[in-house]
Scaffold this active site. Structure first.
Site, PDB file in Angstrom:
ATOM      1  N   TRP A 142      66.616 -16.135 129.613  1.00 42.42           N
ATOM      2  CA  TRP A 142      65.706 -17.025 130.339  1.00 42.42           C
ATOM      3  C   TRP A 142      64.762 -17.730 129.380  1.00 42.42           C
ATOM      4  O   TRP A 142      64.435 -18.910 129.560  1.00 42.42           O
ATOM      5  CB  TRP A 142      64.944 -16.284 131.435  1.00 42.42           C
ATOM      6  CG  TRP A 142      65.853 -15.918 132.568  1.00 42.42           C
ATOM      7  CD1 TRP A 142      66.276 -14.668 132.904  1.00 42.42           C
ATOM      8  CD2 TRP A 142      66.518 -16.824 133.466  1.00 42.42           C
ATOM      9  NE1 TRP A 142      67.149 -14.747 133.968  1.00 42.42           N
ATOM     10  CE2 TRP A 142      67.316 -16.042 134.331  1.00 42.42           C
ATOM     11  CE3 TRP A 142      66.507 -18.219 133.623  1.00 42.42           C
ATOM     12  CZ2 TRP A 142      68.100 -16.604 135.341  1.00 42.42           C
ATOM     13  CZ3 TRP A 142      67.289 -18.778 134.636  1.00 42.42           C
ATOM     14  CH2 TRP A 142      68.072 -17.979 135.472  1.00 42.42           C
ATOM     15  N   LYS A 146      64.060 -11.899 143.572  1.00 44.08           N
ATOM     16  CA  LYS A 146      64.247 -10.509 143.124  1.00 44.08           C
ATOM     17  C   LYS A 146      63.383  -9.558 143.952  1.00 44.08           C
ATOM     18  O   LYS A 146      63.894  -8.712 144.653  1.00 44.08           O
ATOM     19  CB  LYS A 146      63.888 -10.365 141.645  1.00 44.08           C
ATOM     20  CG  LYS A 146      64.515 -11.400 140.725  1.00 44.08           C
ATOM     21  CD  LYS A 146      66.033 -11.339 140.701  1.00 44.08           C
ATOM     22  CE  LYS A 146      66.571 -12.251 139.607  1.00 44.08           C
ATOM     23  NZ  LYS A 146      68.029 -12.354 139.649  1.00 44.08           N
ATOM     24  N   ASP A 199      57.096 -16.091 132.695  1.00 49.59           N
ATOM     25  CA  ASP A 199      58.129 -16.144 133.731  1.00 49.59           C
ATOM     26  C   ASP A 199      58.369 -14.726 134.238  1.00 49.59           C
ATOM     27  O   ASP A 199      59.104 -13.948 133.626  1.00 49.59           O
ATOM     28  CB  ASP A 199      59.410 -16.737 133.143  1.00 49.59           C
ATOM     29  CG  ASP A 199      60.560 -16.721 134.143  1.00 49.59           C
ATOM     30  OD1 ASP A 199      60.383 -16.171 135.255  1.00 49.59           O
ATOM     31  OD2 ASP A 199      61.635 -17.250 133.812  1.00 49.59           O
TER      32      ASP A 199
END
Lengths: 281, 281
Positions: free
Chosen positions: A21, A117, A93
């Site tokens: 990511w 999530k 993030d």
């Protein structure tokens, strides 16, 4: 969206790179400014298996902000601490670890996280921005990408994803019943602890991540013989244990044990792993 | 997103203005190019109550595209035809009328629509782009705003709003059972027809929109005496008829009779309106 709102006249940003990511964030930021990679955890081995310590960070003086990913989903690499970045805004993030344990929000300039999530259904993004960082965007920023648009409109500039929002509210209420994030964190530490113990105590399974950088949410592991991967996955499926295949970039397995995964699910996985090892190990 | 993907080297776009959504689209487009308002339906009266005819459109030779809103939600103004715009791409915001009747997709360069009226829960946007219009964006366009990003990734570049997507699939199946958009359209024509008839046949209620520009989805109407608005809304609520208050910019009432509103709902509203008129008219 981060560089568009946070460069604020600057032309450089620091990115700490510990996984996939972070890599994507750097690729996009590079379109808007110079990116200084303050640490590349894959530099030596080509793989992401650790988070740097504070003194390993090569922060630049003229960065507009510092970005990192507290939990890298694919690699299962997590930061055991919040980086100190002086007076620069710290941007994180939190997509794959938000709500998994308590966060000292005051340490951050921007926290952002996809809901899918630990918050609710996919289609919602949670953003927390320090007020003084709102409103100065680079030329050509779409109105929808300006934090000020959303702040001024109480996050309802456009029709928000109402149903996802409602479900997130139910999740928040459930978390409160569990004792809030402190309570949730205890469960997560216990769940991950057992699974890592089962892996470490076996000579058949292995997790490549440095002990102090292991994720509470994503536990990748490999089998001693990768030829057995397919057999493992098929057997796990028969036992009701699914989506265990690791990302192709790291191979092996990955158990994502987000908040919604009950402890019994982790126990069942550990039991299956032990049985599989007995048969094939 | 439209100017970023459709200017393709150009610096001008035509916008046909028939209501509030068109106004917002023009405001955003003006940040990226020169906007030629090809028709301003509010020019004379200050209000939006009609769609222009084809020969009223003042299209420019050098526009990169032509934008219009086939159905303006707040004003209840709809186009009875698809504008002819020569070889320019025609771009349409179908948010409040998508799936209400058949569309000849071949006439459009881009069709876009928020899902929250006729497709499924809020949080999903449907976009249909002609293939040759994909991939040339202006400098600084965020990757997420580039149509090519989504086209190349089968609309799954990011984690899509899976649950909203699933529900939309159920809606599509339901529409097919009804005979597709042709079948749905018949129902919508009938529903709107009765409601407009009830309004037009009364001297107590009025709809300001030109006969040929009336929306099948959004039916605004005013009471002869605006002082009775609150009483009307309270009585309607008691009768199970809600969200009838018109937007403050047009006043009065608005019945949004999207696909999901059953014909019985429209019948109930008409019955309540007749009774209310008898009592207060």
């Amino acid at each position: 969206m981060i560089p568009m709102n946070l460069l604020r006249g600057g032309n450089k940003a620091d990115y700490i790179l510990t996984g996939s990511w972070g890599k994507k964030a750097i690729k996009e930021a590079s379109r808007y400014c110079e990116v200084n990679v303050a640490f590349d955890a894959s530099a030596e081995s080509g793989k992401f298996t650790m988070a740097p310590s504070q003194d390993q960070l090569n922060l630049s003086d003229d960065a507009a902000y510092v970005h990192y990913v507290p939990n890298e989903t694919i690699e299962g690499v997590a930061f055991p601490y919040v980086p100190e970045v002086g007076d620069k805004p710290l941007v994180a993030d939190f997509s794959s670890c938000i709500l998994s344990s308590e966060i000292d929000v005051s340490k951050f300039g921007v926290i952002y996280a996809g809901a899918q999530k630990n918050v609710g259904p996919a289609g919602l993004t949670l953003v927390i921005v320090r007020e003084d960082l709102i409103g100065e965007t680079i030329d050509g920023t779409p109105t929808m990408f300006n934090y000020k648009t959303h702040a001024d409109a109480d996050s309802m500039y456009n029709t928000p994803p109402t149903y996802a929002w409602y479900l997130a509210g139910l999740v928040f209420a459930w978390l409160k019943e569990l004792g809030g994030l402190a309570g949730m964190s205890e469960v997560n530490v216990r769940k991950a602890g057992k699974l890592y113990a089962a892996i470490d105590n076996s000579s058949f399974y292995a997790n490549p991540v440095a002990l102090d950088s292991r994720s509470l949410m994503n536990v990748p592991f490999t089998l001693a013989d990768a030829e057995l991967d397919a057999t493992f996955l098929a057997g796990a499926k028969d036992a009701g244990l699914v989506t265990l295949k690791g990302h192709r970039s790291v191979g092996g397995m990955r158990a994502s044990i987000y908040n919604a995964m009950p402890e019994e699910g982790v126990d069942a996985l550990i039991a299956f792993m032990a049985e599989f090892e007995k048969k094939h190990g």
